[in-house]
Motif scaffolding. Structure first.
Motif, PDB file in Angstrom:
ATOM      1  N   PHE A  85       0.885  -1.210   0.029  1.00  0.00           N
ATOM      2  CA  PHE A  85       0.073  -0.091  -0.079  1.00  0.00           C
ATOM      3  C   PHE A  85       0.944   1.347  -0.074  1.00  0.00           C
ATOM      4  CE2 PHE A  85      -2.094  -3.438   2.235  1.00  0.00           C
ATOM      5  CZ  PHE A  85      -3.089  -3.499   1.744  1.00  0.00           C
ATOM      6  N   TYR A  86       0.266   2.473  -0.218  1.00  0.00           N
ATOM      7  CA  TYR A  86       0.929   3.656  -0.170  1.00  0.00           C
ATOM      8  C   TYR A  86       1.026   4.204   1.390  1.00  0.00           C
ATOM      9  CZ  TYR A  86       0.248   3.740  -5.061  1.00  0.00           C
ATOM     10  OH  TYR A  86       0.027   3.397  -6.146  1.00  0.00           O
ATOM     11  N   PRO A  87       2.386   4.023   1.953  1.00  0.00           N
ATOM     12  CA  PRO A  87       2.373   4.197   3.431  1.00  0.00           C
ATOM     13  C   PRO A  87       1.647   5.493   3.777  1.00  0.00           C
ATOM     14  CG  PRO A  87       4.543   4.062   2.244  1.00  0.00           C
ATOM     15  CD  PRO A  87       3.363   3.824   1.279  1.00  0.00           C
ATOM     16  N   TRP A  88       1.580   6.510   3.262  1.00  0.00           N
ATOM     17  CA  TRP A  88       1.328   7.792   3.840  1.00  0.00           C
ATOM     18  C   TRP A  88      -0.248   7.731   3.896  1.00  0.00           C
ATOM     19  CZ3 TRP A  88      -1.734  10.005  -0.066  1.00  0.00           C
ATOM     20  CH2 TRP A  88      -1.531   9.685  -1.458  1.00  0.00           C
ATOM     21  N   GLU A  93      -8.591   6.247   3.475  1.00  0.00           N
ATOM     22  CA  GLU A  93      -8.268   6.934   2.232  1.00  0.00           C
ATOM     23  C   GLU A  93      -8.147   5.875   1.101  1.00  0.00           C
ATOM     24  OE1 GLU A  93      -5.949  10.845   4.038  1.00  0.00           O
ATOM     25  OE2 GLU A  93      -4.936   9.213   3.770  1.00  0.00           O
ATOM     26  N   PHE A  94      -7.423   4.858   1.458  1.00  0.00           N
ATOM     27  CA  PHE A  94      -6.900   3.751   0.602  1.00  0.00           C
ATOM     28  C   PHE A  94      -8.456   3.115   0.020  1.00  0.00           C
ATOM     29  CE2 PHE A  94      -5.470  -0.377  -1.111  1.00  0.00           C
ATOM     30  CZ  PHE A  94      -4.714   0.119  -2.079  1.00  0.00           C
ATOM     31  N   TYR A  97     -10.179   5.754  -2.353  1.00  0.00           N
ATOM     32  CA  TYR A  97      -9.245   5.983  -3.268  1.00  0.00           C
ATOM     33  C   TYR A  97      -9.893   4.657  -4.400  1.00  0.00           C
ATOM     34  CZ  TYR A  97      -5.608   5.975  -6.705  1.00  0.00           C
ATOM     35  OH  TYR A  97      -4.629   5.977  -7.840  1.00  0.00           O
ATOM     36  N   LEU A  98      -9.854   3.332  -3.786  1.00  0.00           N
ATOM     37  CA  LEU A  98     -10.197   2.479  -4.684  1.00  0.00           C
ATOM     38  C   LEU A  98     -11.828   2.448  -5.182  1.00  0.00           C
ATOM     39  CD1 LEU A  98      -8.381  -0.753  -2.960  1.00  0.00           C
ATOM     40  CD2 LEU A  98      -7.545   0.805  -4.974  1.00  0.00           C
ATOM     41  N   ARG A 100     -13.217   5.059  -5.473  1.00  0.00           N
ATOM     42  CA  ARG A 100     -13.459   6.236  -6.772  1.00  0.00           C
ATOM     43  C   ARG A 100     -13.200   5.583  -7.934  1.00  0.00           C
ATOM     44  NH1 ARG A 100     -13.029  11.804  -5.207  1.00  0.00           N
ATOM     45  NH2 ARG A 100     -12.617  12.018  -2.967  1.00  0.00           N
ATOM     46  N   LEU A 101     -11.963   4.701  -8.094  1.00  0.00           N
ATOM     47  CA  LEU A 101     -11.488   3.920  -9.165  1.00  0.00           C
ATOM     48  C   LEU A 101     -12.541   3.227  -9.816  1.00  0.00           C
ATOM     49  CD1 LEU A 101      -7.725   3.251  -8.368  1.00  0.00           C
ATOM     50  CD2 LEU A 101      -8.599   4.886 -10.003  1.00  0.00           C
ATOM     51  N   HIS A 102     -13.432   2.488  -9.021  1.00  0.00           N
ATOM     52  CA  HIS A 102     -14.451   1.634  -9.434  1.00  0.00           C
ATOM     53  C   HIS A 102     -15.872   2.184  -9.879  1.00  0.00           C
ATOM     54  CE1 HIS A 102     -12.424  -2.198  -9.180  1.00  0.00           C
ATOM     55  NE2 HIS A 102     -11.710  -1.771  -8.288  1.00  0.00           N
ATOM     56  N   GLY A 142      -5.561  -5.722   3.037  1.00  0.00           N
ATOM     57  CA  GLY A 142      -5.824  -6.391   1.416  1.00  0.00           C
ATOM     58  C   GLY A 142      -6.988  -6.871   1.067  1.00  0.00           C
ATOM     59  N   ALA A 145      -9.494  -4.322   0.326  1.00  0.00           N
ATOM     60  CA  ALA A 145      -9.374  -3.663  -0.953  1.00  0.00           C
ATOM     61  C   ALA A 145      -9.912  -4.414  -1.899  1.00  0.00           C
ATOM     62  CB  ALA A 145      -7.605  -3.383  -1.135  1.00  0.00           C
TER      63      ALA A 145
END
Lengths: 309, 253
Positions: A85-88, A93-94, A97-98, A100-102, A142, A145
């Motif tokens: 994952f993006y550690p920040w 948020e993660f 973000y996914l 949104r992508l979907h 994961g 996600a």
């Protein structure tokens, strides 16, 4: 549905997949078993579009990977063995973000994120940076996600390998409940987990599917009777094992500490001779039982047979 | 739509990981100090005790041209170095860490993945350069004379084009490499090749470095042009991005 036909994948001289044929019916939880290096992860990487086969065909959710691979990502969920994952970012948020992508709406994203964080027990860590997460927390994130967009097909590579017993139980229960809602292909080396949640089992060795069958049918077909005995001490257990290995009715004898596990070909003969053999070897027994063969016994038997060929 | 979502994530990443701050701070420092150094270096030299009168007479009187030259030199060195450092890991690190594999199993095409990175880096450098340019313009006006705005904007536009050349070439190196270390090695090799060929007489007139002297000349009211170098720079950017995409499209991550 997932299907592979004569799938080959070569890395130089190494044949990671050597004509893999596999069919996973819609709605099943498929346990994908195999020793290390047998081609499980390579298969999953091909099915997700991250790797390309050298030859052969594969289709997932009715999409041929060679021609319709671009729309694949909207239909599948993938959990790699070590999800990154993006550690920040925070888990909220993660997942947002996914979402949104979907193409999920803000309301759907908010509800789905909350639901998934509860499902994988990460509500309290929802606002923490992922960079500080343990391996188990990453694996649970994961899993969340992979489920954001309610995929038709879920591909899981060793989904519980980094989890503690409680986390493992929860995730396995989750996978079990997903059966029927979506098609699950789960690779694992923890046979007890596969035995617990998978309705169909496929065993791969040296890049080839050596057997694929509903779990119960597999057990009926391949499982040989097993006796388990616990000796009073390790030397006598080993001495007894050596004498049993040469018996014509014994298929396999394994010793773990002072516990013997004897797979037999002829149960009637074994019942008569096993205890007599213990007496002859002057082995003092603490425990002796005829047990139900496990998936591990079948796995070992089939993989050993394949290795011998 | 997906592109904007990924671009937003890239920009947020630059912001949260302080990359934006670092690039803006370094470039602003060099933007601000360029006219200051141009103005005060000769005066500082004159204050050194026992400087022979003949030597002191050789020290030129600072001018606006020195301020512009110092600005262009600083951006050409530190800006380009920053472009390399900030870009070399963007693809290689994601492949190495596994985030590329994680994201590419969601609806992010490989083209979007690469272009969003390029665009975000471009925006970060454009904004940082704008801040640096404002600082440089302010002190140049204060210490010398006001630079005409139009040509000064053109100078900064040309500097940005050079940055984009190095960003795109480094992005290609990062795509080709499997690890960050290999990407860094490739990117520095590319920098040496581009800068080396650019310093050759005549051939250098067609290379991106030529845009710095064109921009400086424009800012100071000169009339020289370097359109071939401009066209070749845009060509390098386009070629690097296309090759990066073609490589990445076939790559197993």
């Amino acid at each position: 549905m997932i299907q592979t036909e004569n799938l080959h994948k070569h890395y130089g001289a190494v044949h990671a997949l050597d004509g893999l044929n596999m069919t996973v019916e819609t709605g099943t939880v498929f346990g994908f078993l195999g020793p290390n290096g047998s081609g499980k992860t390579t298969t999953l990487r091909i099915l997700t579009g991250l790797a390309r086969p050298t030859s052969g065909r594969a289709s997932v959710a009715g999409l041929d990977l060679a021609s319709d691979g671009r729309s694949l990502s909207r239909r599948i969920g993938f959990l790699p063995e070590e999800p990154a994952f993006y550690p920040w970012m925070t888990p909220r948020e993660f997942l947002d973000y996914l979402g949104r992508l979907h193409g999920l709406s803000p309301l759907e994203r908010s509800a789905r994120t909350k639901e998934l964080l509860e499902l994988v027990n990460l509500v309290e860590a929802g606002k923490r940076r992922i960079g500080g997460f343990s391996k188990g927390m990453r694996q649970r994130l994961g899993m969340a996600a992979a489920l954001v967009h309610r995929p038709e097909v879920l591909l899981l590579d060793e989904p519980v390998s980094a989890l503690d017993p409680v986390g493992r139980k929860e995730v396995l229960e989750l996978i079990e409940t997903l059966g029927g809602q979506c098609t699950v292909l789960m690779s694992s080396h923890i046979l007890a987990d596969v035995e617990r949640v998978c309705s169909v089992v496929g065993i791969i060795a040296k890049g080839r599917m050596i057997v694929q069958s509903p779990r119960e049918a597999l057990m009926e077909r391949y499982a040989q009777p097993v006796f388990e005995a616990e000796a009073a001490d390790k030397p006598s257990a080993r001495r007894w094992a050596d004498t049993l290995r040469v018996q014509p009715w014994a298929a396999a004898v394994s010793v773990t500490g002072d516990v013997l596990r004897v797979t037999v070909k002829d149960i009637a003969l074994a019942r008569r001779e096993l205890l007599a053999s213990a007496v002859a070897q002057q082995v003092v027994l603490r425990r002796y039982e005829e047990t139900r063969p496990s998936l591990e016994d079948v796995f070992m038997q089939l993989v050993d047979k394949e290795a011998a060929q | 739509m997906t592109f904007l979502i990924v671009l937003r994530k890239e920009l947020t990443e630059h912001w949260r990981t302080k990359r934006f701050l670092i690039v803006a701070a370094v470039m602003t420092v060099f933007g601000l100090t360029s006219p200051l150094l141009a103005k005060f270096t000769p005066e500082l030299l004159k204050t050194i005790p026992n400087v022979p009168a003949a030597v002191a007479a050789l020290i030129p009187t600072p001018s606006v041209a020195d301020a512009v030259a110092q600005y262009v030199k600083n951006m050409g060195q530190f800006g380009v170095l920053l472009a390399l450092l900030m870009t070399m890991g963007v693809v290689a690190q994601e492949k190495e860490r596994g985030t590329a594999a994680m994201m590419l199993t969601h609806p992010v095409s490989r083209l979007t993945f690469l272009l969003a990175k390029f665009m975000a880096l471009g925006i970060m450098f454009a904004v940082s350069l704008a801040i640096a340019a404002v600082g440089c313009w302010y002190y140049t006006t204060l210490l010398f004379t006001a630079l005409p705005l139009g040509p000064y904007l053109a100078l900064n536009g040309l500097i940005l084009v050079v940055f984009l050349v190095y960003i795109s070439v480094t992005l290609l190196c990062s795509t080709l490499a499997r690890t960050q270390g290999a990407a860094a090695g490739l990117a520095f090799a590319a920098l040496i090749v581009i800068a080396g060929i650019g310093s050759l007489p005549r051939i250098g007139d067609y290379f991106p470095g030529r845009l710095f002297s064109w921009g400086a000349s424009l800012a100071l009211g000169g009339t020289e042009t370097a359109w071939p170098a401009f066209g070749i720079s845009l060509g390098i950017i386009a070629a690097a991005l296309i090759v990066a995409f073609l490589v990445f499209r076939r790559q197993e991550v």
